[in-house]
Motif scaffolding. Sequence first.
Motif, mmCIF file in Angstrom:
data_model
loop_
_atom_site.group_PDB
_atom_site.id
_atom_site.type_symbol
_atom_site.label_atom_id
_atom_site.label_comp_id
_atom_site.label_asym_id
_atom_site.label_seq_id
_atom_site.Cartn_x
_atom_site.Cartn_y
_atom_site.Cartn_z
ATOM 1 N N ARG A 31 -3.032 -13.814 -11.724
ATOM 2 C CA ARG A 31 -1.982 -13.672 -10.708
ATOM 3 C C ARG A 31 -2.099 -12.244 -10.184
ATOM 4 N N LYS A 32 -2.681 -12.055 -9.008
ATOM 5 C CA LYS A 32 -2.982 -10.689 -8.547
ATOM 6 C C LYS A 32 -1.696 -9.888 -8.296
ATOM 7 N N ALA A 33 -1.643 -8.680 -8.857
ATOM 8 C CA ALA A 33 -0.430 -7.842 -8.729
ATOM 9 C C ALA A 33 -0.815 -6.380 -8.927
ATOM 10 N N LEU A 34 -0.040 -5.479 -8.311
ATOM 11 C CA LEU A 34 -0.271 -4.043 -8.503
ATOM 12 C C LEU A 34 1.046 -3.338 -8.795
ATOM 13 N N PRO A 35 1.013 -2.263 -9.597
ATOM 14 C CA PRO A 35 2.261 -1.532 -9.881
ATOM 15 C C PRO A 35 2.782 -0.820 -8.633
ATOM 16 N N PRO A 36 4.093 -0.861 -8.391
ATOM 17 C CA PRO A 36 4.640 -0.284 -7.155
ATOM 18 C C PRO A 36 4.524 1.232 -7.064
ATOM 19 N N LYS A 37 4.230 1.899 -8.173
ATOM 20 C CA LYS A 37 4.181 3.376 -8.074
ATOM 21 C C LYS A 37 3.066 3.838 -7.128
ATOM 22 N N TYR A 38 2.069 2.957 -6.871
ATOM 23 C CA TYR A 38 0.969 3.365 -5.995
ATOM 24 C C TYR A 38 1.312 3.301 -4.508
ATOM 25 N N PHE A 39 2.515 2.829 -4.174
ATOM 26 C CA PHE A 39 2.951 2.904 -2.772
ATOM 27 C C PHE A 39 3.019 4.351 -2.289
ATOM 28 N N TYR A 40 3.322 5.272 -3.249
ATOM 29 C CA TYR A 40 3.835 6.579 -2.838
ATOM 30 C C TYR A 40 2.771 7.672 -2.762
ATOM 31 N N ASP A 41 1.799 7.506 -1.842
ATOM 32 C CA ASP A 41 1.002 8.681 -1.478
ATOM 33 C C ASP A 41 1.787 9.387 -0.366
ATOM 34 N N PHE A 220 4.830 -0.104 4.972
ATOM 35 C CA PHE A 220 4.922 0.478 3.622
ATOM 36 C C PHE A 220 4.107 -0.365 2.635
ATOM 37 N N ASN A 221 4.229 -1.683 2.746
ATOM 38 C CA ASN A 221 3.527 -2.605 1.851
ATOM 39 C C ASN A 221 2.008 -2.548 2.113
ATOM 40 N N LEU A 222 1.635 -2.629 3.387
ATOM 41 C CA LEU A 222 0.203 -2.639 3.738
ATOM 42 C C LEU A 222 -0.482 -1.307 3.432
ATOM 43 N N ASN A 223 0.311 -0.216 3.428
ATOM 44 C CA ASN A 223 -0.280 1.090 3.130
ATOM 45 C C ASN A 223 -0.905 1.125 1.733
ATOM 46 N N LEU A 224 -0.443 0.236 0.854
ATOM 47 C CA LEU A 224 -1.039 0.181 -0.484
ATOM 48 C C LEU A 224 -2.527 -0.196 -0.373
ATOM 49 N N LEU A 225 -2.823 -1.154 0.513
ATOM 50 C CA LEU A 225 -4.227 -1.546 0.713
ATOM 51 C C LEU A 225 -4.995 -0.402 1.384
ATOM 52 N N ALA A 226 -4.327 0.238 2.348
ATOM 53 C CA ALA A 226 -4.972 1.360 3.050
ATOM 54 C C ALA A 226 -5.272 2.485 2.057
ATOM 55 N N ASP A 237 -9.287 -5.508 4.764
ATOM 56 C CA ASP A 237 -8.985 -5.616 6.196
ATOM 57 C C ASP A 237 -7.472 -5.843 6.289
ATOM 58 N N LEU A 238 -6.725 -4.814 6.715
ATOM 59 C CA LEU A 238 -5.260 -4.897 6.672
ATOM 60 C C LEU A 238 -4.729 -6.023 7.558
ATOM 61 N N ALA A 239 -5.461 -6.297 8.646
ATOM 62 C CA ALA A 239 -5.003 -7.344 9.568
ATOM 63 C C ALA A 239 -5.118 -8.734 8.950
ATOM 64 N N ALA A 240 -5.851 -8.823 7.843
ATOM 65 C CA ALA A 240 -6.044 -10.132 7.209
ATOM 66 C C ALA A 240 -4.960 -10.432 6.172
ATOM 67 N N PHE A 241 -3.963 -9.554 6.065
ATOM 68 C CA PHE A 241 -2.858 -9.762 5.108
ATOM 69 C C PHE A 241 -1.510 -9.680 5.821
ATOM 70 N N ALA A 242 -0.596 -10.550 5.405
ATOM 71 C CA ALA A 242 0.744 -10.555 6.004
ATOM 72 C C ALA A 242 1.776 -10.118 4.960
ATOM 73 N N HIS A 243 2.697 -9.269 5.400
ATOM 74 C CA HIS A 243 3.808 -8.835 4.531
ATOM 75 C C HIS A 243 4.762 -9.992 4.297
ATOM 76 N N GLU A 244 5.244 -10.117 3.075
ATOM 77 C CA GLU A 244 6.207 -11.184 2.775
ATOM 78 C C GLU A 244 7.271 -10.661 1.810
ATOM 79 N N ALA A 245 8.544 -10.953 2.078
ATOM 80 C CA ALA A 245 9.628 -10.616 1.143
ATOM 81 C C ALA A 245 10.381 -11.898 0.835
ATOM 82 N N ARG A 246 10.558 -12.209 -0.467
ATOM 83 C CA ARG A 246 11.271 -13.437 -0.866
ATOM 84 C C ARG A 246 12.375 -13.080 -1.836
ATOM 85 N N TRP A 247 13.460 -13.821 -1.749
ATOM 86 C CA TRP A 247 14.561 -13.673 -2.708
ATOM 87 C C TRP A 247 14.451 -14.798 -3.713
ATOM 88 N N ASP A 248 14.287 -14.456 -4.986
ATOM 89 C CA ASP A 248 14.267 -15.458 -6.057
ATOM 90 C C ASP A 248 15.677 -15.485 -6.636
#
Length: 326
Positions: A31-41, A220-226, A237-248
């Motif tokens: 299940r691909k996932a990354l820690p959120p601390k890497y958002f913050y460059d 902010f989300n896509l910057n992680l890939l950048a 390729d950032l254009a090949a990914f879409a941002h998604e927010a879901r409420w569980d």
Amino acid sequence: MIRAQLGVPASCPARLAEFAADVHDGLTAPRKALPPKYFYDALGSALFEAICLLPEYGVLRADDRVLRRAAPELAARLGPVTLVAELGSGSGTKTRGLLSALVGRAGLSYRPIDVSHAALQRCRREIARVSGVRVAEIEADFLPGLATASRERAPGERLLALFLGGTLGNFERPAAAGFLRQLRDALLPGDALLLGTDLVKEAERLVLAYDDPTGVTAAFNLNLLARINRELGGDFDLAAFAHEARWDVSARRIEMHLRAREPQLVRVPAAGVRAAFERGETLWTETSCKYEEDELPALARTAGFRNVARWVDAEWPFAESLWLAE
Ligand code: SAH
Ligand code: AVI
């Protein structure tokens, strides 16, 4: 070149190695996932500041309102304190008023702890405006940073730890409880914690807060890939990914994902990864748990704290809790 444009100092080799290892593990997991601390460059920290200005993202303003309202009572209930350490300080804008309310005749030492060099630089400039406060930043992860601040205190000095902005929510619930126990272990009896937790509210409000129409949170989300491309030589390729927010609703958490728009193979040489994405597959980039007020007392108790006071914002339900280390 890109680093220079962003004003990012070269990451230290150990940090870059940790980033590479986490990217390797995250992209090769079932299940691909990354820690959120890497958002913050530097760019991610600037985008977070922009998120806080969005009308849809009420978290920062709620935290700020409660802090302003509670500051005099908080100072009275807390008693004398000369050392404040803030986990994930960010730019420290909200903290300025709080420190002004807490600073006594003896002055105050403030230790902002953050993985973002850019955020710490902003924070230092922000807090330097408060008279009587000495700032010494700690560029580190939350717990090692707090252990440093606690260890380096002057004899007899009492510490107030701040963990604001709902950042506890970025841990899954069981991990949050474990994290608070470790946080308590870094403190001494009589030290205190001021904890900000975002509360459960209507799903529509929450989803809009994490999927704003302006697209700032998507950036902010896509910057992680950048960032992976910039620092680890990735070819996302950032254009090949879409941002998604879901409420569980059952887990009471917002999840942020990046969804592959088409099947693709991504290479990240410095992490030794070739990762295949199926069409529609997501990379899980952040969890933001929201709390019910009645969950908080048990959370305090099991971590070894006693609840002293709690203040809640009515406009955007958000709780600020003052806990004493027992
Ligand atoms: N407390 C501020 C900032 C919240 S944003 C506010 O309420 O507005 C979260 C901050 O925590 C960012 O500045 C980020 O760089 C930092 N951060 C995230 N994960 C971290 C970690 N594991 N260790 C230290 N800092 C971290
Ligand atoms: C830092 N943290 C509490 C923010 C949150 O709300 O979970 C990060 C964030 N992610 C998207 N928007 C803001």
